[in-house]
Design a protein around this motif. Structure first.
Motif, short mmCIF file in Angstrom:
data_model
loop_
_atom_site.label_atom_id
_atom_site.label_comp_id
_atom_site.label_asym_id
_atom_site.label_seq_id
_atom_site.Cartn_x
_atom_site.Cartn_y
_atom_site.Cartn_z
N ARG A 27 16.33 -8.30 -0.12
CA ARG A 27 16.24 -9.40 0.84
C ARG A 27 14.87 -9.42 1.50
NH1 ARG A 27 21.28 -10.00 3.59
NH2 ARG A 27 20.20 -11.31 5.09
N ILE A 79 15.75 -2.16 2.59
CA ILE A 79 15.61 -3.61 2.47
C ILE A 79 14.28 -3.88 1.78
CG2 ILE A 79 15.46 -5.80 3.74
CD1 ILE A 79 16.77 -4.20 6.16
N LEU A 127 3.10 -8.86 7.91
CA LEU A 127 4.33 -9.32 8.57
C LEU A 127 4.70 -8.46 9.77
CD1 LEU A 127 7.02 -10.14 5.83
CD2 LEU A 127 5.67 -11.70 7.22
N GLU A 144 15.68 1.68 6.03
CA GLU A 144 14.23 1.61 5.79
C GLU A 144 13.83 0.19 5.38
OE1 GLU A 144 12.55 3.90 2.52
OE2 GLU A 144 10.52 3.41 3.18
N HIS A 159 0.90 -1.16 0.00
CA HIS A 159 0.00 0.00 0.00
C HIS A 159 0.93 1.20 0.00
CE1 HIS A 159 -3.68 -2.31 0.76
NE2 HIS A 159 -2.93 -3.07 1.53
N ASN A 187 7.15 1.82 6.56
CA ASN A 187 5.71 1.60 6.42
C ASN A 187 5.62 0.10 6.16
OD1 ASN A 187 3.05 1.42 5.59
ND2 ASN A 187 3.35 2.58 3.70
N PHE A 202 11.99 -6.70 -0.66
CA PHE A 202 11.87 -8.09 -1.10
C PHE A 202 11.42 -8.20 -2.55
CE2 PHE A 202 9.46 -12.21 -0.86
CZ PHE A 202 10.57 -13.02 -0.67
N ASP A 203 10.69 -7.20 -3.05
CA ASP A 203 10.09 -7.26 -4.39
C ASP A 203 11.13 -6.93 -5.46
OD1 ASP A 203 8.64 -7.05 -6.69
OD2 ASP A 203 7.15 -5.65 -5.89
N ILE A 235 8.72 7.35 1.18
CA ILE A 235 9.45 7.89 2.34
C ILE A 235 10.94 7.94 2.01
CG2 ILE A 235 9.83 7.64 4.84
CD1 ILE A 235 7.51 5.63 4.88
N GLY A 279 9.33 0.20 -1.15
CA GLY A 279 8.27 0.25 -2.16
C GLY A 279 8.67 1.13 -3.32
N GLY A 310 11.18 -2.03 3.48
CA GLY A 310 10.11 -1.97 2.48
C GLY A 310 9.93 -0.59 1.87
#
Ligand code: SAM
Length: 277
Positions: free
Chosen positions: A89, A64, A121, A42, A17, A116, A66-67, A50, A46, A44
């Motif tokens: 990661r 960090i 998780l 930070e 989101h 965020n 993951f996507d 931020i 995205g 995630g």
């Protein structure tokens, strides 16, 4: 519409989101208020809502994510803005203590965490961070408001439970402000909130045996309606509960954080003196 260079639609299974409300983004960055020399990390990033305001202000940031589809656009968008280190990661596999040792330039070997968080998780990330609390100066996290309420709740509250007790035994928990669903794309179904967690200095952590403390808290809240005597019957007897200054007839939701710490410490001493584990 997505931010420049980010064309992928949001992935639900990764809790994506994306924040777009500039006022809220500004409030989060102000809440972090990075100071020169600090190592910011930070979780995630995205599409960088931020990330880039923080990077512009601080000049350096580790993220960090993951996507894999976000890695190249993040790298491209950081060009000319500042030094962005991207770890592709799963955050749960990142050793924050080792990361802090490699990043911190202030001699303190500690990082400041921001994020965020993916809401599916959030509890595992909080517990993972607790395992590395000594390497973390503070955490400024956006979570579901309902989770922030549980994190900060005290005894007697309906939402006081395992999460709040575990966090408050090791950190100061300070809810900062609420964020409505409309601040995100796509909007989540629930209100969100920003919270600050400040790990206690090691000499102020009273828990002597973390595993035993975690077990006592888990069992005590396992069946909220049970008395302590019944809920904890596998771990201790009524005499031990009384010796810790608690009523065996009380329910977990009435026991303050210090009460759980006192009981777990008493059991730790008893086990040490009888050789039990
Ligand atoms: N920070 C961005 C913002 O505020 O718009 C995105 C926040 S979004 C709620 C959560 C981010 O965490 C997504 O970018 C998602 O891909 C990432 N994420 C999900 N699971 C992750 C994991 N296990 N490790 C690292 N990042 C993860």
């Amino acid at each position: 519409m997505t931010a420049a260079g980010f064309s992928e639609p949001a992935k639900k299974h990764l809790g994506q989101h994306f924040l777009h409300d500039q006022r809220m983004i500004g409030r989060i960055v102000d809440a972090v208020n990075p100071r020169p020399g600090e190592a910011l990390v930070e979780i995630g990033p995205g599409q960088g809502a931020i990330t880039f305001p923080l990077l512009r202000r601080h000049g350096e940031l580790t993220v960090i994510e993951f996507d894999r589809d976000l890695i190249a656009p993040l790298t491209a968008a950081a060009e000319g803005v500042g030094t962005l280190r991207i770890l592709h990661r799963d955050v749960l596999s990142v050793d924050f203590t080792a990361l802090a040792g490699g990043l911190a330039s202030d001699g303190g070997n500690r990082i400041r965490l921001v994020g965020n968080l993916p809401y599916n998780l959030s509890s595992p990330i909080l517990f993972h961070a607790l395992d590395h609390a000594a390497a973390i100066t503070d955490m400024t996290f956006m979570l579901q408001k309902e989770v922030v309420d549980r994190m900060a709740a005290g005894p007697g509250s309906k939402v006081y439970g395992r999460l709040g007790v575990m966090l408050q035994a090791f950190c100061n928990v300070v809810p900062l402000f609420t964020v409505p669903p409309g601040a995100f794309r796509p909007p989540p179904k629930v209100d969100s909130a920003v919270v600050r967690l400040v790990p206690l200095p090691p000499d102020r952590v009273r828990v002597e045996d973390r595993a035993l403390f975690a077990r006592v808290v888990r069992e005590a809240f396992g069946q909220r309606r049970k008395t302590l005597r019944n809920a904890l019957s596998a771990t201790c007897d009524a005499e031990a509960i009384e010796a810790a200054g608690l009523s065996p007839q009380a329910r977990a939701e009435q026991v303050p954080v210090d009460g759980f710490i006192g009981l777990a410490n008493l059991l730790a001493h008893r086990d040490a003196s009888t050789g039990r584990d």
